[in-house]
Scaffold this motif. Sequence first.
Motif, mmCIF file in Angstrom:
data_model
loop_
_atom_site.group_PDB
_atom_site.id
_atom_site.type_symbol
_atom_site.label_atom_id
_atom_site.label_comp_id
_atom_site.label_asym_id
_atom_site.label_seq_id
_atom_site.Cartn_x
_atom_site.Cartn_y
_atom_site.Cartn_z
ATOM 1 N N PRO A 49 0.809 -1.226 0.000
ATOM 2 C CA PRO A 49 0.000 0.000 0.000
ATOM 3 C C PRO A 49 0.842 1.276 0.000
ATOM 4 O O PRO A 49 0.440 2.275 -0.615
ATOM 5 C CB PRO A 49 -0.839 -0.120 1.281
ATOM 6 N N ALA A 50 1.993 1.264 0.679
ATOM 7 C CA ALA A 50 2.823 2.473 0.735
ATOM 8 C C ALA A 50 3.335 2.843 -0.654
ATOM 9 O O ALA A 50 3.325 4.020 -1.049
ATOM 10 C CB ALA A 50 3.997 2.261 1.693
ATOM 11 N N LEU A 51 3.770 1.843 -1.421
ATOM 12 C CA LEU A 51 4.250 2.117 -2.780
ATOM 13 C C LEU A 51 3.090 2.510 -3.687
ATOM 14 O O LEU A 51 3.244 3.356 -4.581
ATOM 15 C CB LEU A 51 4.980 0.896 -3.340
ATOM 16 N N VAL A 69 -0.017 6.751 -6.873
ATOM 17 C CA VAL A 69 -1.175 7.630 -7.016
ATOM 18 C C VAL A 69 -0.775 9.090 -6.825
ATOM 19 O O VAL A 69 -1.200 9.972 -7.582
ATOM 20 C CB VAL A 69 -2.284 7.232 -6.022
ATOM 21 N N ASN A 70 0.069 9.355 -5.843
ATOM 22 C CA ASN A 70 0.516 10.728 -5.616
ATOM 23 C C ASN A 70 1.307 11.268 -6.809
ATOM 24 O O ASN A 70 1.261 12.462 -7.106
ATOM 25 C CB ASN A 70 1.348 10.816 -4.340
ATOM 26 N N SER A 71 2.013 10.381 -7.516
ATOM 27 C CA SER A 71 2.751 10.825 -8.700
ATOM 28 C C SER A 71 1.797 11.231 -9.822
ATOM 29 O O SER A 71 2.117 12.093 -10.644
ATOM 30 C CB SER A 71 3.712 9.729 -9.179
ATOM 31 N N VAL A 72 0.616 10.621 -9.853
ATOM 32 C CA VAL A 72 -0.415 11.028 -10.820
ATOM 33 C C VAL A 72 -0.969 12.395 -10.434
ATOM 34 O O VAL A 72 -1.135 13.291 -11.272
ATOM 35 C CB VAL A 72 -1.543 9.981 -10.887
ATOM 36 N N PRO A 121 -12.270 13.828 -8.118
ATOM 37 C CA PRO A 121 -13.261 13.633 -9.190
ATOM 38 C C PRO A 121 -12.741 12.846 -10.388
ATOM 39 O O PRO A 121 -13.547 12.325 -11.171
ATOM 40 C CB PRO A 121 -13.641 15.063 -9.594
ATOM 41 N N ARG A 122 -11.417 12.770 -10.564
ATOM 42 C CA ARG A 122 -10.883 12.045 -11.726
ATOM 43 C C ARG A 122 -10.247 10.712 -11.329
ATOM 44 O O ARG A 122 -9.517 10.125 -12.129
ATOM 45 C CB ARG A 122 -9.862 12.924 -12.467
ATOM 46 N N ILE A 123 -10.515 10.242 -10.118
ATOM 47 C CA ILE A 123 -9.992 8.949 -9.678
ATOM 48 C C ILE A 123 -11.164 8.010 -9.387
ATOM 49 O O ILE A 123 -12.046 8.329 -8.589
ATOM 50 C CB ILE A 123 -9.110 9.078 -8.417
ATOM 51 N N ALA A 124 -11.148 6.850 -10.066
ATOM 52 C CA ALA A 124 -12.165 5.820 -9.841
ATOM 53 C C ALA A 124 -11.493 4.576 -9.261
ATOM 54 O O ALA A 124 -10.367 4.223 -9.653
ATOM 55 C CB ALA A 124 -12.868 5.470 -11.149
ATOM 56 N N ASP A 134 5.447 1.775 -9.315
ATOM 57 C CA ASP A 134 6.208 2.716 -10.140
ATOM 58 C C ASP A 134 5.721 4.140 -9.899
ATOM 59 O O ASP A 134 4.715 4.358 -9.224
ATOM 60 C CB ASP A 134 6.069 2.345 -11.631
ATOM 61 N N ARG A 135 6.439 5.109 -10.487
ATOM 62 C CA ARG A 135 6.065 6.506 -10.285
ATOM 63 C C ARG A 135 6.177 7.275 -11.600
ATOM 64 O O ARG A 135 7.151 7.122 -12.343
ATOM 65 C CB ARG A 135 6.985 7.171 -9.250
ATOM 66 N N LEU A 136 5.181 8.090 -11.861
ATOM 67 C CA LEU A 136 5.276 9.056 -12.945
ATOM 68 C C LEU A 136 6.063 10.262 -12.452
ATOM 69 O O LEU A 136 5.899 10.692 -11.300
ATOM 70 C CB LEU A 136 3.889 9.533 -13.375
ATOM 71 N N LEU A 137 6.909 10.821 -13.300
ATOM 72 C CA LEU A 137 7.470 12.130 -13.010
ATOM 73 C C LEU A 137 6.426 13.170 -13.412
ATOM 74 O O LEU A 137 5.532 12.885 -14.225
ATOM 75 C CB LEU A 137 8.783 12.318 -13.750
ATOM 76 N N PRO A 138 6.485 14.393 -12.875
ATOM 77 C CA PRO A 138 5.410 15.368 -13.098
ATOM 78 C C PRO A 138 5.115 15.686 -14.560
ATOM 79 O O PRO A 138 4.005 16.097 -14.891
ATOM 80 C CB PRO A 138 5.907 16.606 -12.350
ATOM 81 N N ASN A 139 6.089 15.462 -15.451
ATOM 82 C CA ASN A 139 5.904 15.823 -16.860
ATOM 83 C C ASN A 139 5.406 14.664 -17.719
ATOM 84 O O ASN A 139 5.345 14.792 -18.947
ATOM 85 C CB ASN A 139 7.215 16.349 -17.439
#
Length: 293
Positions: A11-13, A18-21, A53-56, A89-94
């Motif tokens: 869950p931590a990862l 999600v936070n990266s999104v 609103p954009r997370i399901a 995994d993580r998205l970078l902000p761009n």
Amino acid sequence: MEILIPYWGDPALMKEAVNSVLAQTSDQWRLTIVDDAYPSLEIRDWIAELDHPRIAYHRKPVNEGLVANFRTTVGMATEPLLVNLGSDDRLLPNYVEEILRVHAQFPQASMIQPGVRVIDEDGNESLPLADRVKQRLVRPRGHGPQVLSGEALVANLLTGNWLYWPSIAFRTDRIQSVDFREEYAIVLDLALIVDLLAQGDVLVTTPKVCFEYRRHSASASSLDLLDGRRFAGDRHYFAAAAAQARALGWRRAEMAARLRLTARAHALTLLPEAVRTHDTRGVRTVLRHAFGA
């Protein structure tokens, strides 16, 4: 664009993913999480608290496994582009901004592979041997975006798969035109991508780094290979890929599938550990995979 997370894991990862999104510079995204009945309800409750609103969030009543969950996430997508983000995994902000920019420039591309930074369990930058070999020796060289397709790319990927599946953005209509092949679960991503390329689809790469791919310690998973099941699945797929290439008249790709050079080389990297632990069966397994037909 549709960001899909087939969820099962720490869950931590998952929260980092999600936070990266949420940290994206572009708001042109929608996030859908499909929880494959993970034993903890922590993520369900956390997403409910976010109330974005954009997370399901969808939770399956029973665990169906990775292949079925990929089918579910891809089948649910309705936006023109999608990515199956790994839950660790993580998205970078761009990320979203870069993918949309490349898609606008190359609308014919079925797949977009952005620049990727490999990280370890703790989120620190890392580049293990397998990644160094594939990125520096196998991946096609060039500056700026590259448009890749056909036999040349298939032969290249069958020599060594340098793509990072959770980072690849797909045109939704194209990935929904093929299916995940249960019998090749070991190399599920490669099999699907080769199927797309065999249909004439196109891959575009962009060098701009906008994704962090988490590579966990290889020690435990590598030792698991020594029981032979993963190696057998690997050989099964490459034999099928050779037949697929032969049917298309792609002799170079057929030869690459038969040689499977990086797969054989990877097996040899496990030999010292098998010898050190006096794992006679493991030694035989490695040698068969490295030097067998």
